[in-house]
Design an enzyme around this catalytic site. Structure first.
Site, short mmCIF file in Angstrom:
data_model
loop_
_atom_site.label_atom_id
_atom_site.label_comp_id
_atom_site.label_asym_id
_atom_site.label_seq_id
_atom_site.Cartn_x
_atom_site.Cartn_y
_atom_site.Cartn_z
N SER A 149 1.32 6.53 2.49
CA SER A 149 2.01 7.51 3.35
C SER A 149 3.27 8.06 2.71
CB SER A 149 2.40 6.86 4.68
OG SER A 149 1.28 6.35 5.32
N SER A 193 4.60 -1.25 4.15
CA SER A 193 4.74 -2.62 4.67
C SER A 193 4.87 -3.60 3.52
CB SER A 193 3.51 -3.01 5.50
OG SER A 193 3.38 -2.16 6.61
N GLU A 243 -5.26 9.71 17.80
CA GLU A 243 -5.77 11.09 17.73
C GLU A 243 -6.70 11.24 16.53
OE1 GLU A 243 -2.62 10.22 18.15
OE2 GLU A 243 -2.13 11.00 20.14
N GLU A 259 -12.90 -2.59 6.07
CA GLU A 259 -12.86 -3.45 7.25
C GLU A 259 -14.22 -3.41 7.95
OE1 GLU A 259 -12.73 -5.67 10.09
OE2 GLU A 259 -10.96 -5.73 8.82
N GLN A 297 0.84 -1.20 0.00
CA GLN A 297 0.00 0.00 0.00
C GLN A 297 0.87 1.25 0.00
OE1 GLN A 297 -2.28 0.39 3.60
NE2 GLN A 297 -3.60 1.97 2.77
#
Ligand SMILES: Cc1cc2nc3c(=O)[nH]c(=O)nc-3n(C[C@H](O)[C@H](O)[C@H](O)COP(=O)(O)OP(=O)(O)OC[C@H]3O[C@@H](n4cnc5c(N)ncnc54)[C@H](O)[C@@H]3O)c2cc1C
Length: 401
Positions: free
Chosen positions: A137, A169, A380, A254, A134
């Site tokens: 980021s 990852s 957060e 999900e 993926q």
């Protein structure tokens, strides 16, 4: 709560058990319990072979919204998906290296992709042959994902991609990466001008993967550098400029199934910590006893919460689940090393020899679980989502960008 396993689910459970007992043998049995979070480096060969074994059994893609067997996959109801995930966790079958393709990309292609894209990519995922990573980021664009600066420029029937992703990852294992990149000006809103591209990883000189070593001493994620990497124009999901909608859609797939299975793994880990506490006498410490019991009770709450919201449309459910399990697992890691006392600071391996340090289960749990409140959206950010979308609180103030 109207959640219950019916006779069809129990028949399905028997099938799943029989298949797992018959196939999780030999080298696959040796890889049992390996390759989970923090252990992604373990047994990559057997685990890739295990993916193909699952594919031959039709067990990859059982939650996809397809006709039975459309891509070689079985199909299963939501409760049966839970059953499969529970049985999988119960026998501690090897950690999946194909989950990003199966659980994230495939539902995205089914929802937003063209028929050509589905036919091109779903069979390889269902056979357990194609692994994905993926590429979202970037430094400066994690929580604030709309800030991605990787650029994809149209060049005939392809795009040329330049930029850098981070924390990717399994990029070192993956055959393909789905990349969120800027294909146009941001316009009035920064979410505009983004596209979701499917990029082959085997592009020497144009894609470089550099591992990032973590606290655990291992490297499950990477920096990925794109220097004119190519993606076919036909491999832009949802069309040019639809990247934000597709990227956000992917994050919403999900529905609680994997959370329930994850809790079985958590219960096994907690049982291990309790065993250590009883064996070493730490359990006589009243504070530790209380913490262990608290963890057990919270795990029960997590299970009921996951069952209560399974498959539902509660907008806060994924964020609540993430807050519950991320914090719980991190605290379990802290209690695990507290149980070990001063010994927790000593590694089992010969670190004086300069070798990469070895960790035992408690140490690895403690160190890796620091990441649990960050990835998949930090605590957060989950609280912001609950505040704005569930409680209807005013949107947080944002400075000029
Ligand atoms: C183990 C692991 C695996 C990962 N795998 C992948 C992967 O495969 N692919 C991928 O694309 N990414 C991956 N990530 C990256 C992950 O998605 C990001 O780390 C995460 O989104 C946070 O972004 P950041 O690290 O840039 O931190 P930042 O966004 O810079 O946040 C730093 C801190 O500021 C806080 N913060 C930020 N914005 C706000 C706000 N608006 N309000 C309140 N607090 C705020 C955050 O909560 C955090 O505490 C992985 C991360 C980890 C730890």
């Amino acid at each position: 709560m109207d959640f219950a396993f019916g006779p069809a689910d129990e028949a399905f459970r028997a099938q799943a058990r029989e298949w797992l007992d018959g196939h999780l043998t030999g080298g696959f049995a040796a890889a049992a319990g390996r390759g989970g979070p923090g252990g992604e480096h373990e047994d990559p060969g057997p685990r890739r072979a295990w993916e193909r074994e699952l594919g031959r059994g039709g067990w990859i893609g059982i939650g996809w919204d397809t006709a039975p067997g459309a891509y070689g996959n079985r199909t299963a109801s939501l409760t049966q998906q839970v059953v499969w995930a529970e049985e999988y966790a119960r026998v501690r079958a090897p950690g999946r290296c194909g989950h990003i393709g199966e659980k994230l990309l495939a539902p995205t292609l089914l929802a937003y992709g063209s028929q050509e894209q589905r036919d091109a990519f779903l069979p390889g995922i269902a056979r357990g042959e194609t692994l994905w990573c993926q590429g979202y980021s970037e430094s400066g664009a994690g929580s604030d994902l709309a800030g991605v600066r990787t650029v994809a420029e149209r060049d005939g029937d392809a795009y040329r991609i330049s930029g850098q992703k981070i924390w990717t990852s399994l990029a070192h294992e993956a055959d393909w990466c789905f990349v969120l990149a800027r294909t146009g000006a941001a316009g009035a809103r920064r979410h505009e001008g983004l596209s979701f591209l499917l990029v082959p990883m085997d592009q020497p000189g144009r894609i470089e993967v550099r591992p990032i070593r973590q606290l655990t001493g291992t490297a499950e994620f990477n920096e990925v550098f794109f220097d004119g990497a190519r993606a076919r124009a036909a491999h832009v999901v949802g069309g040019e400029g639809a990247g934000w909608r597709v990227a956000m859609g992917l994050l919403g797939f999900e529905r609680g199934v994997s959370t329930l299975a994850q809790q079985i793994g958590f219960a096994q880990e907690l049982a291990g910590v309790v065993r250590d506490a009883v064996r070493d006498g730490a359990v006589r410490d009243p504070v530790l006893r209380e913490q262990l019991v608290g963890l057990w009770a919270e795990l029960r709450v997590m299970r009921w919460n996951a069952l209560r919201t399974l498959g539902g449309a509660d907008p806060g459910a994924p964020s609540v689940a993430k807050l519950l399990w991320g914090g719980w697992h991190r605290r379990l890691g802290e209690v695990a090393v507290r149980v070990r006392g001063a010994l927790a600071a000593a590694g089992p391996g010969d670190w004086t020899a300069g070798a990469p340090y070895e960790l035992d289960a408690a140490q690895r749990l403690f160190l890796f679980s620091r990441a649990d409140t960050i990835y998949g959206g930090s605590d957060e950010i989950q609280r912001n989502i609950i505040a704005e979308r569930v409680l209807g609180l005013p949107r947080e103030a944002r400075g000029p960008r």
